[in-house]
Design an enzyme around this catalytic site. Sequence first.
Site, PDB file in Angstrom:
ATOM      1  N   PRO A 149       0.820  -1.224   0.000  1.00  0.00           N
ATOM      2  CA  PRO A 149       0.000   0.000   0.000  1.00  0.00           C
ATOM      3  C   PRO A 149       0.849   1.268   0.000  1.00  0.00           C
ATOM      4  O   PRO A 149       0.333   2.356  -0.205  1.00  0.00           O
ATOM      5  CB  PRO A 149      -0.801  -0.107   1.312  1.00  0.00           C
ATOM      6  CG  PRO A 149      -0.651  -1.508   1.771  1.00  0.00           C
ATOM      7  CD  PRO A 149       0.641  -2.010   1.218  1.00  0.00           C
ATOM      8  N   GLU A 158       2.095  -8.991   8.550  1.00  0.00           N
ATOM      9  CA  GLU A 158       2.079  -7.540   8.825  1.00  0.00           C
ATOM     10  C   GLU A 158       3.028  -6.757   7.935  1.00  0.00           C
ATOM     11  O   GLU A 158       2.726  -5.636   7.520  1.00  0.00           O
ATOM     12  CB  GLU A 158       2.444  -7.296  10.293  1.00  0.00           C
ATOM     13  CG  GLU A 158       1.312  -6.754  11.114  1.00  0.00           C
ATOM     14  CD  GLU A 158       0.047  -7.584  10.963  1.00  0.00           C
ATOM     15  OE1 GLU A 158      -0.961  -7.023  10.513  1.00  0.00           O
ATOM     16  OE2 GLU A 158       0.074  -8.796  11.269  1.00  0.00           O
ATOM     17  N   ARG A 168      -2.908  -7.990 -20.749  1.00  0.00           N
ATOM     18  CA  ARG A 168      -3.931  -7.772 -21.774  1.00  0.00           C
ATOM     19  C   ARG A 168      -3.533  -6.670 -22.755  1.00  0.00           C
ATOM     20  O   ARG A 168      -4.157  -6.524 -23.808  1.00  0.00           O
ATOM     21  CB  ARG A 168      -5.304  -7.481 -21.148  1.00  0.00           C
ATOM     22  CG  ARG A 168      -5.409  -6.173 -20.435  1.00  0.00           C
ATOM     23  CD  ARG A 168      -6.766  -6.037 -19.749  1.00  0.00           C
ATOM     24  NE  ARG A 168      -7.860  -5.798 -20.681  1.00  0.00           N
ATOM     25  CZ  ARG A 168      -8.109  -4.629 -21.276  1.00  0.00           C
ATOM     26  NH1 ARG A 168      -7.317  -3.598 -21.065  1.00  0.00           N
ATOM     27  NH2 ARG A 168      -9.140  -4.487 -22.083  1.00  0.00           N
ATOM     28  N   ASP A 205      -8.990  -0.094 -25.935  1.00  0.00           N
ATOM     29  CA  ASP A 205      -8.868   1.354 -25.822  1.00  0.00           C
ATOM     30  C   ASP A 205      -9.778   1.974 -24.781  1.00  0.00           C
ATOM     31  O   ASP A 205      -9.715   3.168 -24.551  1.00  0.00           O
ATOM     32  CB  ASP A 205      -9.144   2.004 -27.174  1.00  0.00           C
ATOM     33  CG  ASP A 205      -7.946   1.860 -28.100  1.00  0.00           C
ATOM     34  OD1 ASP A 205      -8.094   2.083 -29.291  1.00  0.00           O
ATOM     35  OD2 ASP A 205      -6.865   1.508 -27.603  1.00  0.00           O
TER      36      ASP A 205
HETATM   37  N1  4GY Z   1      -2.938  -2.300  -1.482  1.00  0.00           N
HETATM   38  N2  4GY Z   1      -1.473  -2.857  -3.206  1.00  0.00           N
HETATM   39  C1  4GY Z   1      -1.244  -4.096  -1.436  1.00  0.00           C
HETATM   40  C2  4GY Z   1      -1.408  -4.684  -0.095  1.00  0.00           C
HETATM   41  C3  4GY Z   1      -0.582  -6.336   1.524  1.00  0.00           C
HETATM   42  C4  4GY Z   1       1.748  -6.712   4.499  1.00  0.00           C
HETATM   43  C5  4GY Z   1       3.096  -5.948   2.579  1.00  0.00           C
HETATM   44  C6  4GY Z   1      -1.960  -3.037  -1.981  1.00  0.00           C
HETATM   45  O1  4GY Z   1      -0.508  -3.739  -3.404  1.00  0.00           O
HETATM   46  N3  4GY Z   1      -0.360  -4.502  -2.344  1.00  0.00           N
HETATM   47  O2  4GY Z   1      -2.293  -4.301   0.637  1.00  0.00           O
HETATM   48  N4  4GY Z   1      -0.518  -5.644   0.254  1.00  0.00           N
HETATM   49  C7  4GY Z   1       0.596  -6.020   2.428  1.00  0.00           C
HETATM   50  C8  4GY Z   1       0.552  -6.936   3.588  1.00  0.00           C
HETATM   51  C9  4GY Z   1       3.040  -6.846   3.769  1.00  0.00           C
HETATM   52  C10 4GY Z   1       1.913  -6.160   1.665  1.00  0.00           C
END
Ligand code: 4GY
Length: 251
Positions: free
Chosen positions: A93, A121, A159, A174
């Site tokens: 994230p 985590e 894709r 497109d």
């Molecule tokens: N949103 N976009 C995401 C995610 C989980 C703990 C790191 C997201 O790409 N990945 O939420 N990933 C976390 C869980 C370790 C990734």
Amino acid sequence: MNKLSFDVLTLFPGILEGPLNESILKRAREKGLLGLRLWNIRDFTEDKHQKADDSPYGGEAGMVMKPEPIFRAIEQVKAAAPGERFLTVLLSPQGKVFDHAGAERLSRETRRIILLCGHYEAIDERVRQMLVDEELSIGDYVLTGGELAALVVIDAAARLVPGVLGDDESAYRDSFGDGLLDHPHYTRPAEFRGRKVPEVLLSGNHDAIWKWRRRESLRATLLKRPDLLETAGLTEDDRKVLEELKRDSKL
Ligand code: 4GY
């Protein structure tokens, strides 16, 4: 032809196996247009309990993925394709939000793409510092792991590779390419429970059909995602249609 190739590192390869072996992605792999290898990070542990995670230093809840198995895994992925170049991507994230432009960029990537999926985590920070070239996020929410995000990235990039979509499918390529939302679509029957397919689509007048579709794309975007109009590639005609739609407000 240089082919789009992903090496996915995960503790749960089973999450990806199903989706990668269905429909368009399966066909793309069979056609040799998409290379995919799944690597189980647990296979790169060296202790007898195959421990891939541990409790965090400093004492907080949850588990952190250990660096050693991830380092060994990435070293082996690289050793398995000598002379190749790699782009290592962490799904998290904290990454830059993945969008159509990001999908286009990856679809043209000539390096092999390593997708690193975290779970639990967190991942030990030294992995990010020493191995990761970039972080990508599929949106502002937290998943239980990066596996679903990896699937989204693979699917959206694949894709866009020429030949992955069949002739019947490629017309849809497109839809976001011009930065607008898609127009409505209809199939038989011409009337369903009192709802008729718009007359113009049955007319055979391709110029009129093209204009209708463009207008409906603009209408949908104005109504549902007006923010996209700022960056969409709009012609003078498009702007006139938009003014009309706003003025009539018969959205
Ligand atoms: N949103 N976009 C995401 C995610 C989980 C703990 C790191 C997201 O790409 N990945 O939420 N990933 C976390 C869980 C370790 C990734």
